[in-house]
Write an enzyme that holds these catalytic residues in place. Structure first.
Site, short mmCIF file in Angstrom:
data_model
loop_
_atom_site.label_atom_id
_atom_site.label_comp_id
_atom_site.label_asym_id
_atom_site.label_seq_id
_atom_site.Cartn_x
_atom_site.Cartn_y
_atom_site.Cartn_z
N HIS A 28 -25.82 90.88 -21.14
CA HIS A 28 -25.39 91.48 -19.88
C HIS A 28 -26.06 92.84 -19.73
O HIS A 28 -26.38 93.51 -20.73
CB HIS A 28 -23.87 91.68 -19.88
N GLU A 85 -24.91 95.73 -18.99
CA GLU A 85 -24.20 96.83 -19.63
C GLU A 85 -24.45 96.86 -21.14
O GLU A 85 -24.70 97.92 -21.71
CB GLU A 85 -22.68 96.71 -19.40
N CYS A 107 -17.96 93.46 -21.74
CA CYS A 107 -18.65 94.73 -21.50
C CYS A 107 -17.68 95.90 -21.48
O CYS A 107 -17.99 96.98 -22.00
CB CYS A 107 -19.44 94.65 -20.20
#
Length: 156
Positions: A60, A62, A93
């Protein structure tokens, strides 16, 4: 404690996060981009969703930006840092943000299905955890939301 980056710095960081999100979409991934700002407001790291490119469910925006920021600082403790992200972080996250001791999350669009910084869940401000994170929502929310809508409309 140092003051948080000002609105102009946050807007510029979100503009860069949107650039990263568009790059993710170009790669066929959900258009999410992230930037980590240091305590002084300087850009430490950038990330974009790379799940499709890397074949990694944890890739992801993040997570990748937090990893890069930790490398830039030489420590996993991102105290005083700000994560700027185009879409509200998911539970994974948000947990990483708490564990990294990030000071603040600035987000574009809320995620009404999987968000974990105040919409569906609020992991980052859970009083049972050892660290709580300030959340500033709605920075360039329309742009972030439109990018996501266009991406998913194209695939339906």
């Amino acid at each position: 404690m140092r003051p948080a980056p000002d609105d102009a710095v946050l807007d510029a960081a979100m503009a860069e996060a949107l650039v990263q999100a568009r790059r993710a979409a170009d790669d066929g991934d959900v258009p999410v981009g992230a930037v980590v700002l240091g305590p002084d407001g300087s850009t430490l790291a950038r990330g974009r969703n790379r799940r499709e490119v890397d074949g990694d469910p944890t890739a992801h925006a993040e997570i990748l930006a937090l990893r890069e920021a930790a490398g830039a600082l030489g420590t996993w403790r991102l105290e005083g840092c700000t994560l700027v992200v185009t879409l509200e972080p998911c539970t994974m996250c948000a947990g990483a943000v708490v564990l990294a001791r990030v000071r603040r999350v600035v987000l574009g669009a809320w995620d009404p299905k999987a968000g974990a910084t105040g919409s569906v869940r609020d992991v980052v401000r859970d009083a049972r955890l050892n660290h709580r994170v300030e959340v500033l929502p709605g920075v360039r929310a329309d742009e972030s939301g439109e990018l996501l809508r266009a991406f998913f409309d194209e695939r339906r």
